[in-house]
Motif scaffolding. Structure first.
Motif, mmCIF file in Angstrom:
data_model
loop_
_atom_site.group_PDB
_atom_site.id
_atom_site.type_symbol
_atom_site.label_atom_id
_atom_site.label_comp_id
_atom_site.label_asym_id
_atom_site.label_seq_id
_atom_site.Cartn_x
_atom_site.Cartn_y
_atom_site.Cartn_z
ATOM 1 N N PHE A 74 0.470 7.080 3.935
ATOM 2 C CA PHE A 74 0.056 6.333 5.117
ATOM 3 C C PHE A 74 -0.207 4.863 4.774
ATOM 4 O O PHE A 74 0.188 3.959 5.518
ATOM 5 C CB PHE A 74 -1.214 6.942 5.714
ATOM 6 N N SER A 75 -0.858 4.633 3.654
ATOM 7 C CA SER A 75 -1.198 3.262 3.291
ATOM 8 C C SER A 75 0.045 2.457 2.935
ATOM 9 O O SER A 75 0.144 1.270 3.261
ATOM 10 C CB SER A 75 -2.183 3.257 2.118
ATOM 11 N N SER A 76 0.997 3.085 2.261
ATOM 12 C CA SER A 76 2.233 2.383 1.917
ATOM 13 C C SER A 76 3.018 2.001 3.168
ATOM 14 O O SER A 76 3.744 1.004 3.178
ATOM 15 C CB SER A 76 3.100 3.260 1.006
ATOM 16 N N ALA A 77 2.864 2.792 4.232
ATOM 17 C CA ALA A 77 3.578 2.511 5.473
ATOM 18 C C ALA A 77 3.074 1.238 6.156
ATOM 19 O O ALA A 77 3.757 0.698 7.035
ATOM 20 C CB ALA A 77 3.456 3.693 6.429
ATOM 21 N N THR A 78 1.896 0.716 5.781
ATOM 22 C CA THR A 78 1.413 -0.535 6.379
ATOM 23 C C THR A 78 2.311 -1.712 6.016
ATOM 24 O O THR A 78 2.255 -2.752 6.673
ATOM 25 C CB THR A 78 -0.018 -0.844 5.915
ATOM 26 N N TYR A 79 3.118 -1.528 4.984
ATOM 27 C CA TYR A 79 4.116 -2.557 4.641
ATOM 28 C C TYR A 79 4.987 -2.882 5.855
ATOM 29 O O TYR A 79 5.275 -4.051 6.139
ATOM 30 C CB TYR A 79 4.976 -2.055 3.476
ATOM 31 N N TYR A 80 5.399 -1.838 6.598
ATOM 32 C CA TYR A 80 6.280 -2.047 7.749
ATOM 33 C C TYR A 80 5.542 -2.735 8.893
ATOM 34 O O TYR A 80 6.118 -3.563 9.602
ATOM 35 C CB TYR A 80 6.864 -0.704 8.198
ATOM 36 N N SER A 157 1.103 5.342 -5.078
ATOM 37 C CA SER A 157 1.147 4.042 -4.400
ATOM 38 C C SER A 157 2.301 3.199 -4.920
ATOM 39 O O SER A 157 2.991 2.521 -4.155
ATOM 40 C CB SER A 157 -0.180 3.304 -4.597
ATOM 41 N N GLY A 158 2.494 3.237 -6.236
ATOM 42 C CA GLY A 158 3.630 2.516 -6.806
ATOM 43 C C GLY A 158 4.951 3.065 -6.319
ATOM 44 O O GLY A 158 5.881 2.308 -5.990
ATOM 45 N N LEU A 159 5.059 4.407 -6.248
ATOM 46 C CA LEU A 159 6.274 5.026 -5.745
ATOM 47 C C LEU A 159 6.501 4.671 -4.283
ATOM 48 O O LEU A 159 7.627 4.354 -3.866
ATOM 49 C CB LEU A 159 6.166 6.542 -5.911
ATOM 50 N N GLY A 160 5.424 4.709 -3.489
ATOM 51 C CA GLY A 160 5.547 4.344 -2.079
ATOM 52 C C GLY A 160 5.990 2.909 -1.897
ATOM 53 O O GLY A 160 6.831 2.609 -1.037
ATOM 54 N N GLN A 161 5.471 1.998 -2.713
ATOM 55 C CA GLN A 161 5.864 0.599 -2.607
ATOM 56 C C GLN A 161 7.309 0.390 -3.045
ATOM 57 O O GLN A 161 8.042 -0.414 -2.468
ATOM 58 C CB GLN A 161 4.935 -0.274 -3.454
#
Length: 259
Positions: A74-80, A157-161
């Motif tokens: 969910f947190s990685s999705a804030t990138y979008y 988190s690194g993988l999500g980024q």
């Protein structure tokens, strides 16, 4: 020093945004607890799984890992959200490098995941039917569990980024994350011991980074001895190596701002 100020500012910004999103906060904590109650009690009382003593307690580390997994996604999705609103373009136009910006955002994801996982651990410890053995003492076991959660969240988190910086749509990001992470979760020993699986599934479990996080939590919370487990030194060595490598890779990649 300026880089540290920028990372801290981004960390605080994303944390504030997260705590304003009550639905994300509640769902990422309550869903693992609900699954623990339904699946743990249902399987323990209804199916009586062989070779697993006290299945509810066995399942708890897996639910803590699931919390870290969901919150990191969910947190990685804030990138979008930041990209589509134009905030990411403004941040990248600042004097700071892309790596500093991405590091701040990725750290916020890790902090959120750790906090939620520790909440689940605290609630689980207060439930009478869950009997933690605290093999290394309460403080030692909690410290090892927290360390496992921190390393897992850095990895996730690194993988999500890494994925978010390459996949243009949020829908595609969630699809790929589910495709990657759910096999990680199911073959990590979170729901059943790896020892009872066929040899090819055992091999998948041994190359799965989540297996070492679950193993470390089982040793800390569930097991009475280290027999049949990877062991704390192996777990910490693998988790640290994978977390540092993937976190570094995730914050080092150049990022496209195109939708």
């Amino acid at each position: 020093m300026r880089e540290l100020d920028a990372i801290t500012a981004l960390l605080v910004r994303d944390l504030r945004s997260f705590f304003r999103s009550r639905s994300q906060l509640y769902s990422s904590v309550f869903f693992p607890l609900m699954l623990l109650a339904i699946l743990g009690v249902g399987v323990d009382d209804g199916l009586d799984p062989r070779n697993i003593a006290d299945y509810v307690t066995f399942l708890t580390p897996g639910m803590i890992v699931m919390t870290a997994l969901f919150s990191s996604t969910f947190s990685s999705a804030t990138y979008y959200q930041d990209r589509d609103s134009g905030i990411l373009r403004v941040l990248f136009a600042s004097p700071h490098s892309q790596r500093v910006i991405l590091l701040g955002k990725t750290l916020s994801s890790a902090v959120i995941g750790v906090a939620q996982a520790l909440i689940v651990l605290g609630v689980a410890a207060a439930i009478p039917s869950i009997n933690f053995h605290w093999q290394y003492g309460v403080l030692g076991s909690v410290a090892l569990t927290a360390l496992a959660v921190i390393l897992l969240n850095l990895f996730l988190s690194g993988l999500g980024q890494m994925l978010a910086s390459r996949i243009r749509s949020m829908q595609g990001f969630h699809l790929v994350m589910n495709l990657v992470l759910f096999p990680f979760l199911f073959f990590s020993g979170a729901f059943f011991p790896l020892d009872e699986l066929p040899i090819w599934l055992k091999l998948l479990g041994r190359i799965n980074p989540l297996s070492y996080g679950v193993d470390l939590m089982h040793l800390s919370l569930y097991a009475e001895s280290s027999d049949g487990y990877f062991g704390v030194p192996v777990d910490l060595a693998v988790l640290t190596l994978v977390a540092v490598a993937v976190f570094y890779a995730g914050t080092s990649r150049s990022t496209s701002l195109e939708r």
